[in-house]
Design a protein around this motif. Structure first.
Motif, mmCIF file in Angstrom:
data_model
loop_
_atom_site.group_PDB
_atom_site.id
_atom_site.type_symbol
_atom_site.label_atom_id
_atom_site.label_comp_id
_atom_site.label_asym_id
_atom_site.label_seq_id
_atom_site.Cartn_x
_atom_site.Cartn_y
_atom_site.Cartn_z
ATOM 1 N N GLY A 1 30.382 44.418 30.559
ATOM 2 C CA GLY A 1 31.532 43.361 30.390
ATOM 3 C C GLY A 1 31.670 42.859 31.811
ATOM 4 O O GLY A 1 31.243 43.166 32.680
ATOM 5 N N VAL A 2 32.780 42.047 32.079
ATOM 6 C CA VAL A 2 33.241 41.304 33.201
ATOM 7 C C VAL A 2 34.105 42.454 34.064
ATOM 8 O O VAL A 2 34.887 43.215 33.510
ATOM 9 C CB VAL A 2 34.198 40.294 32.754
ATOM 10 C CG1 VAL A 2 34.748 39.587 34.166
ATOM 11 C CG2 VAL A 2 33.262 39.088 32.011
ATOM 12 N N GLY A 3 33.626 42.351 35.340
ATOM 13 C CA GLY A 3 34.289 43.467 36.289
ATOM 14 C C GLY A 3 34.271 42.801 37.551
ATOM 15 O O GLY A 3 33.872 41.673 37.886
ATOM 16 N N SER A 4 34.927 43.414 38.487
ATOM 17 C CA SER A 4 34.732 43.204 39.915
ATOM 18 C C SER A 4 34.312 44.259 40.807
ATOM 19 O O SER A 4 34.527 45.468 40.449
ATOM 20 C CB SER A 4 36.116 42.597 40.429
ATOM 21 O OG SER A 4 37.080 43.512 40.215
ATOM 22 N N LEU A 5 33.308 43.937 41.780
ATOM 23 C CA LEU A 5 33.313 44.933 42.870
ATOM 24 C C LEU A 5 33.856 44.454 44.102
ATOM 25 O O LEU A 5 33.895 43.219 44.597
ATOM 26 C CB LEU A 5 31.551 44.688 43.072
ATOM 27 C CG LEU A 5 30.590 45.111 42.042
ATOM 28 C CD1 LEU A 5 29.523 44.881 42.057
ATOM 29 C CD2 LEU A 5 30.833 46.715 41.252
#
Length: 133
Positions: free
Chosen positions: A91-95
């Protein structure tokens, strides 16, 4: 990474590089001295302890720079940027991109210059020993 990890990475990399090149430099220096003695037809005795002291002396110079760096301006983790990703499986995430950096680059420049000195002086010793007939 933590502050300790940032400092540890810098110290480990630099001392590992110095250990390899200081031992190599001492070995090249030993060969150069032996060939210099052959040119003069003199018996040359080079003790193992002399080479160990020379190698540790070369490592100690960089260790002092690293100790001063860690005490005065240690590298600390800093968030550089955050990247948003869209992975089909997760899914959508952030690094978050984190970098270890110091306020001033003078210490990293000093360690880099010292390594350049080690390499160039080793090259000069090699070319000096290469001229032996």
């Amino acid at each position: 990474p933590t502050k300790a990890v940032c400092i540890g990475r810098v110290i480990f990399f630099n001392l590992a590089f110095d250990s390899v090149f200081a031992i190599l430099w001492a070995k090249i220096y030993r060969v150069n001295r032996l060939f210099a003695g052959v040119k003069k037809l003199k018996k040359v005795v080079i003790k193992q302890s002399e080479m160990i002291v020379a190698a540790f002396g070369l490592i100690l110079i960089d260790a002092i720079i690293l100790i001063i760096w860690a005490a005065v301006d240690p590298p600390v983790p800093r968030v550089m940027r955050e990247v948003f990703v869209n992975l089909p499986a997760a899914g959508v995430g952030s690094l978050t991109v984190v970098e270890c950096a110091s306020e001033n680059s003078i210490y990293s420049d000093l360690t880099l210059l010292y390594k350049v000195f080690l390499i160039l002086s080793a090259c000069a010793l090699v070319f000096g020993a290469k001229r032996v007939p």
